[in-house]
Design a protein around this motif. Structure first.
Motif, PDB file in Angstrom:
ATOM      1  N   ALA A   1      -0.897 -18.577  -6.243  1.00 51.59           N
ATOM      2  CA  ALA A   1      -2.237 -18.541  -6.847  1.00 51.59           C
ATOM      3  C   ALA A   1      -3.249 -19.276  -5.965  1.00 51.59           C
ATOM      4  O   ALA A   1      -4.375 -18.802  -5.748  1.00 51.59           O
ATOM      5  CB  ALA A   1      -2.203 -19.155  -8.246  1.00 51.59           C
ATOM      6  N   VAL A   2      -2.826 -20.434  -5.448  1.00 50.75           N
ATOM      7  CA  VAL A   2      -3.717 -21.213  -4.578  1.00 50.75           C
ATOM      8  C   VAL A   2      -4.046 -20.427  -3.312  1.00 50.75           C
ATOM      9  O   VAL A   2      -5.193 -20.419  -2.850  1.00 50.75           O
ATOM     10  CB  VAL A   2      -3.079 -22.585  -4.235  1.00 50.75           C
ATOM     11  N   SER A   3      -3.047 -19.729  -2.777  1.00 51.02           N
ATOM     12  CA  SER A   3      -3.332 -19.023  -1.533  1.00 51.02           C
ATOM     13  C   SER A   3      -4.245 -17.820  -1.797  1.00 51.02           C
ATOM     14  O   SER A   3      -5.116 -17.507  -0.983  1.00 51.02           O
ATOM     15  CB  SER A   3      -2.034 -18.660  -0.800  1.00 51.02           C
TER      16      SER A   3
ATOM     17  N   VAL B   1       5.153 -12.722  -7.554  1.00 53.84           N
ATOM     18  CA  VAL B   1       5.372 -13.526  -6.351  1.00 53.84           C
ATOM     19  C   VAL B   1       6.493 -12.921  -5.514  1.00 53.84           C
ATOM     20  O   VAL B   1       6.363 -12.764  -4.291  1.00 53.84           O
ATOM     21  CB  VAL B   1       5.700 -14.994  -6.718  1.00 53.84           C
ATOM     22  N   SER B   2       7.581 -12.529  -6.165  1.00 57.68           N
ATOM     23  CA  SER B   2       8.706 -11.931  -5.426  1.00 57.68           C
ATOM     24  C   SER B   2       8.270 -10.668  -4.688  1.00 57.68           C
ATOM     25  O   SER B   2       8.689 -10.412  -3.568  1.00 57.68           O
ATOM     26  CB  SER B   2       9.858 -11.535  -6.351  1.00 57.68           C
ATOM     27  N   SER B   3       7.412  -9.877  -5.332  1.00 54.47           N
ATOM     28  CA  SER B   3       7.039  -8.605  -4.705  1.00 54.47           C
ATOM     29  C   SER B   3       5.770  -8.708  -3.860  1.00 54.47           C
ATOM     30  O   SER B   3       5.324  -7.727  -3.290  1.00 54.47           O
ATOM     31  CB  SER B   3       6.853  -7.529  -5.782  1.00 54.47           C
ATOM     32  N   GLY B   4       5.202  -9.932  -3.784  1.00 57.85           N
ATOM     33  CA  GLY B   4       3.980 -10.113  -2.979  1.00 57.85           C
ATOM     34  C   GLY B   4       2.792  -9.342  -3.530  1.00 57.85           C
ATOM     35  O   GLY B   4       1.928  -8.897  -2.787  1.00 57.85           O
ATOM     36  N   THR B   5       2.771  -9.200  -4.849  1.00 57.04           N
ATOM     37  CA  THR B   5       1.669  -8.453  -5.454  1.00 57.04           C
ATOM     38  C   THR B   5       1.054  -9.254  -6.594  1.00 57.04           C
ATOM     39  O   THR B   5       1.522 -10.341  -6.921  1.00 57.04           O
ATOM     40  CB  THR B   5       2.150  -7.109  -6.036  1.00 57.04           C
TER      41      THR B   5
ATOM     42  N   GLY C   1      -7.738  -1.083 -18.161  1.00 51.31           N
ATOM     43  CA  GLY C   1      -8.462  -1.847 -17.155  1.00 51.31           C
ATOM     44  C   GLY C   1      -7.552  -2.676 -16.265  1.00 51.31           C
ATOM     45  O   GLY C   1      -8.012  -3.494 -15.474  1.00 51.31           O
ATOM     46  N   LYS C   2      -6.254  -2.479 -16.398  1.00 51.18           N
ATOM     47  CA  LYS C   2      -5.280  -3.336 -15.726  1.00 51.18           C
ATOM     48  C   LYS C   2      -4.572  -2.546 -14.637  1.00 51.18           C
ATOM     49  O   LYS C   2      -4.047  -1.473 -14.899  1.00 51.18           O
ATOM     50  CB  LYS C   2      -4.256  -3.780 -16.775  1.00 51.18           C
ATOM     51  N   VAL C   3      -4.526  -3.083 -13.433  1.00 48.34           N
ATOM     52  CA  VAL C   3      -3.799  -2.411 -12.353  1.00 48.34           C
ATOM     53  C   VAL C   3      -2.736  -3.357 -11.807  1.00 48.34           C
ATOM     54  O   VAL C   3      -3.032  -4.492 -11.442  1.00 48.34           O
ATOM     55  CB  VAL C   3      -4.754  -1.976 -11.216  1.00 48.34           C
ATOM     56  N   PHE C   4      -1.501  -2.886 -11.792  1.00 49.68           N
ATOM     57  CA  PHE C   4      -0.376  -3.706 -11.331  1.00 49.68           C
ATOM     58  C   PHE C   4      -0.110  -3.431  -9.859  1.00 49.68           C
ATOM     59  O   PHE C   4      -0.482  -2.384  -9.326  1.00 49.68           O
ATOM     60  CB  PHE C   4       0.880  -3.370 -12.148  1.00 49.68           C
ATOM     61  N   GLY C   5       0.558  -4.383  -9.252  1.00 46.77           N
ATOM     62  CA  GLY C   5       1.095  -4.147  -7.915  1.00 46.77           C
ATOM     63  C   GLY C   5       0.076  -4.143  -6.787  1.00 46.77           C
ATOM     64  O   GLY C   5       0.304  -3.531  -5.747  1.00 46.77           O
ATOM     65  N   ILE C   6      -1.046  -4.837  -6.964  1.00 48.19           N
ATOM     66  CA  ILE C   6      -2.011  -4.952  -5.859  1.00 48.19           C
ATOM     67  C   ILE C   6      -1.458  -5.961  -4.847  1.00 48.19           C
ATOM     68  O   ILE C   6      -1.044  -7.060  -5.212  1.00 48.19           O
ATOM     69  CB  ILE C   6      -3.360  -5.468  -6.370  1.00 48.19           C
ATOM     70  N   SER C   7      -1.481  -5.570  -3.587  1.00 47.58           N
ATOM     71  CA  SER C   7      -0.894  -6.424  -2.550  1.00 47.58           C
ATOM     72  C   SER C   7      -1.659  -7.746  -2.395  1.00 47.58           C
ATOM     73  O   SER C   7      -2.889  -7.777  -2.485  1.00 47.58           O
ATOM     74  CB  SER C   7      -0.901  -5.687  -1.213  1.00 47.58           C
ATOM     75  N   MET C   8      -0.906  -8.819  -2.150  1.00 58.16           N
ATOM     76  CA  MET C   8      -1.536 -10.124  -1.876  1.00 58.16           C
ATOM     77  C   MET C   8      -1.977 -10.247  -0.422  1.00 58.16           C
ATOM     78  O   MET C   8      -2.572 -11.254  -0.043  1.00 58.16           O
ATOM     79  CB  MET C   8      -0.549 -11.259  -2.153  1.00 58.16           C
TER      80      MET C   8
END
Lengths: 544, 544
Positions: A369-371, A416-420, A433-440
């Motif tokens: 979250a901080v990053s 966190v595990s999936s980097g999304t 209004g919710k989208v899952f799996g957006i890349s970090m």
């Protein structure tokens, strides 16, 4: 400067001091037409953390606190939002308002935008004193008529009765002209174009937070020109700045036009206005620009020597937008979950809510979250990480929705595990209004969030526009006008009737001419009231 | 919030309305100790273009208008600079001030810097109403004693006599505490740290532009804390922000310290201050930070539940800097040629004056000037090209010197041929401050100008520091103190005497304790007045 000078609508309510701290009392006193609060269904919303604190062990996923549904009682909903989103409180003096940091930050965003535009168009900021000799107000006949009923007057200074009473600035045309008279000598001193960001005081009897208060904040621009054409051009230029601000920054669609004589600012020859439709379909005058002609320059002897050596009175304008606009934003975009802010004016554009259940998950989730916070902050996005331990994610979702934050980012252990991560839009409720799996991944995330903010900004404007357009009815007779107004809508129809007839409409329907819009339909027109030829259509509506 | 609360020095003068538009009248009325204006030597300076215009054919290389030499009459010089540099005018009500665009831009630069620092240190901007019930002022005993003689009181609102008189905010501790009491419940609501940028009104009898006016602009920070240690830390942190601002931005060296009890803000337990030495060696209190203890929280019942469940009154601070600081900048750096602005706060850092004689030279010179303007603007330097036809280069030199612009760039036909220009420093008069042959090549020019601006910034601070240090005298007896003060200097000496003796010094010498400086000499000390042991030295001076 008439942004708070509207005739008071029959539907305004008198709000007693501190009323929105005492909702039941307020209902009882002010809104006696409404169903009793006991039978009022409530939407669950959290109280402000500052208002009520819970202990560390007292975590709740459905926090206490309620907000009246907007559809049920728009006025109660408005006051609830202002309280729960921590926008304002009443001050100790009836009708005064404390602007709390969250709403003040919206005002600062408005200032930042407009200051750039004012400077680009050649205006300088400055400051005129707020204490004005009473005699100044009396110099311009229609000005004194308009303002004298609502003046706050200082009669004692330094423990002594004053020889001349002083008015606390309700607007500054008089003192501005007093000074302009000293500064202007020749045509080379023109145009003189200044602006000030100040407080003004008007003794309003019916007050409502942001919309009409005893004291409010605004900017007031004042200019002096050598020709009537230049003054007219300036008045039009500044109303256009307001139109662009409303559309592009606040996502508040406005109809721009000219006021009728009856509704023209006290002392102006012409008033231009932007009129917005609120969520209850009432109109809000959201900004005005006045061509003052030579009214004040004649009253104050503000003259210049023109190129041919002749003395002439200057031609002037004044124009203003106030903290009233914050109320307009609340009432245009808000919904049953609370405030909904346009991204360009939102003090927080993105809130990050980290989610964990087991304590061993916490460190990883917070680190991610901080990053994410850092990435977004670095790209100029206004982001807040809500990492407090004292509230559940559910409570935080509700709280930041109430505050109208355009985008929420959720990060849980699986993300966190999936980097999304998960992105939720404030303006599209629920799963839609919710989208899952957006890349970090920073560049992907940054451009995704920026696109989304732009999309929300446009979407808010479009939604408000289509709401407004579907609630404006074209009318061709007084009967049609009455039907439209009784349905709470705006009526647009050809008008060339007299002031007496205009006042009759007001008396009989509660609606006033909001403006003669700049954008006019083609073709011959017949006055809806008299059947005589008409040159323009006017828009009639009930208003704040 | 006592930045304008200084005891009035015996040397302040009463300035009648519009007096600095009528210099002779002013001299006559206010400064009867001074030589008659007829015999006053004058330095030639130009009038403002707004004040007096000349026709195209009326070019003058030595414009009319005069400014009193600083060494001859500091007060007259100060008022002349304010007029000729177009900084301010009096408003129509005695003692009120119109802040003109050039001075307002300095204030905006001060705001921009401090706003960032306030936010970095965790404060939010907000707005409290300016109308305060009279009864609030009476709740804190020493507060009412300090402020009641200088209140502006509203007794009429909306045409009716008010039931309770209202005070126009002289400072906001009372209304802030009224609201804090509603917002603060638990230790989790603390610290509560806010700030507002507002106007305040104090019915001063002796006024002087910027330094002491009936109405002025300031920021007032207000905070509430759970412990006295936190409040003390905050009060010290904020005076430190002011010290850094004064040194790094305004190039005004200040001595930071603690006020004596006599000089402490009405309602505070401790007042920290920054004291600056003006060009006439009088002290200016330029900013204050107050540890309010529990004085206001007890008076207003502002309590919180601490971690152990006990109710406690909060510990508070307040701190302020006002438009008075603009006066401090004028009186620290200005000289006989007018204003001298520190580059970091200057609205215009570089002025470009193109020079040509033959009309065939004009195009080339202007082209070069425009391209230099672009280069500097692109690198973030605040630059103005004065390409007007109506004034000679000589007139422009004088005018921009009067306005205190740190750097002047001259470009003539020969410079254009050689691809160079001339750079003149405002702070180094005549040929010594002039460097010829600086390359117009963008990267060279940019870094040269930036270095020069930094150099001027440091040089102004150093000059003011050495002036100040050479005018502070260490004293060890009352006689030595009296000598120092009678020479117009500051006296620094050990002090542990009573308030009565402090007041006796004031009465006999006109000097007050400006502060007990944070920086104290080592070793045992003996009170200069009583011969008793003393823990600290104090600084005595006459002050504004």
């Amino acid at each position: 400067m008439g942004s708070l000078k509207l005739p008071t609508s029959a539907f305004s309510s008198i709000i007693p001091i501190r009323s929105f701290f005492h909702r039941h009392q307020h209902r009882h006193l002010c809104l006696s037409l409404k169903p009793s609060s006991a039978s009022t269904p409530k939407t669950s919303i959290p109280p402000s953390p500052k208002e009520k604190s819970v202990s560390n062990n007292d975590q709740k996923s459905k926090p206490e606190g309620t907000i009246t549904p907007r559809s049920q009682d728009f006025n109660a909903w408005y006051l609830d939002v202002i309280r729960h989103a921590e926008l304002a409180d009443y001050g100790p003096v009836r009708g005064t308002m404390v602007i709390r940091p969250y709403a003040y930050a919206i005002w600062e965003a408005i200032q930042d935008y407009l200051n750039v535009k004012f400077k680009e168009t050649g205006h300088s900021n400055m400051y005129f004193p707020q204490l004005i000799p009473y005699s100044f107000i009396e110099k311009e006949a229609s000005h004194v008529e308009g303002f004298s009923p609502e003046l706050a007057v200082v009669t004692i200074g330094g423990g002594k009765e004053l020889e001349e009473k002083l008015v606390v600035r309700p607007t500054s045309e008089t003192i501005v002209n007093h000074m302009f008279t000293q500064w202007i000598d020749s045509y080379r001193d023109l145009p003189l174009m200044v602006n000030q960001w100040v407080n003004v005081t008007r003794w309003e009897m019916r007050t409502k937070p942001f919309l009409r208060t005893l004291e409010f904040l605004w900017q007031e621009g004042h200019t002096a020109h050598a020709t009537p054409e230049e003054a007219e051009k300036e008045a039009l230029q500044m109303i256009d700045v307001y139109v662009k601000f409303a559309h592009e920054q606040a996502a508040v669609p406005v109809i721009v036009g000219r006021k009728s004589k009856v509704e023209t600012f006290a002392g102006a020859t012409r008033t231009y206005t932007i009129e917005a439709m609120m969520g209850d379909k009432k109109a809000l005058q959201a900004g005005t620009s006045h061509n003052l002609g030579q009214n004040f320059s004649i009253a104050f002897g503000t003259k210049f020597t023109d190129e041919s050596g002749q003395k002439q009175h200057v031609w002037q304008t004044s124009w203003a937008i106030s903290t009233r606009f914050v109320g307009g934003i609340i009432m245009t975009h808000g919904d049953d979950a609370g405030l909904m802010l346009p991204p360009k004016l939102a003090p927080i554009q993105v809130v990050i809510v980290p989610i964990w259940k087991k304590s061993e998950e916490k460190a990883n989730v917070l680190e991610a979250a901080v990053s994410v916070e850092k990435v977004l902050k670095a790209s100029g996005i206004k982001v807040k990480l809500d990492d407090s331990d004292q509230r559940t994610p559910g409570w935080k979702f509700n709280f930041w929705e109430m505050k109208g934050v355009p985008i929420r980012i959720e990060i849980g252990p699986r993300d966190v595990s999936s980097g999304t991560l998960v992105v939720s839009r404030r303006d599209v409720p629920g799963k839609q209004g919710k989208v899952f799996g957006i890349s970090m991944e920073p560049s992907i995330l940054e451009s995704y969030v920026k696109d989304k903010l732009d999309e929300i900004q446009s979407s808010l404007l479009e939604k408000a526009e289509s709401f407004r357009d579907s609630n404006i009815v074209d009318v061709n007779s007084y009967d049609e006008l009455k039907v439209a107004i009784s349905q709470g809508k705006w009526a647009r129809g050809p008008w060339s009737a007299s002031e007496t007839e205009e006042l009759k409409v007001k008396e009989e329907t509660g609606a006033t001419i909001r403006c003669f819009p700049f954008e006019q339909p083609q073709g011959a027109k017949t006055c809806l009231m008299t059947g005589n030829p008409a040159e323009e259509v006017a828009i009639f509506a009930k208003s704040y």
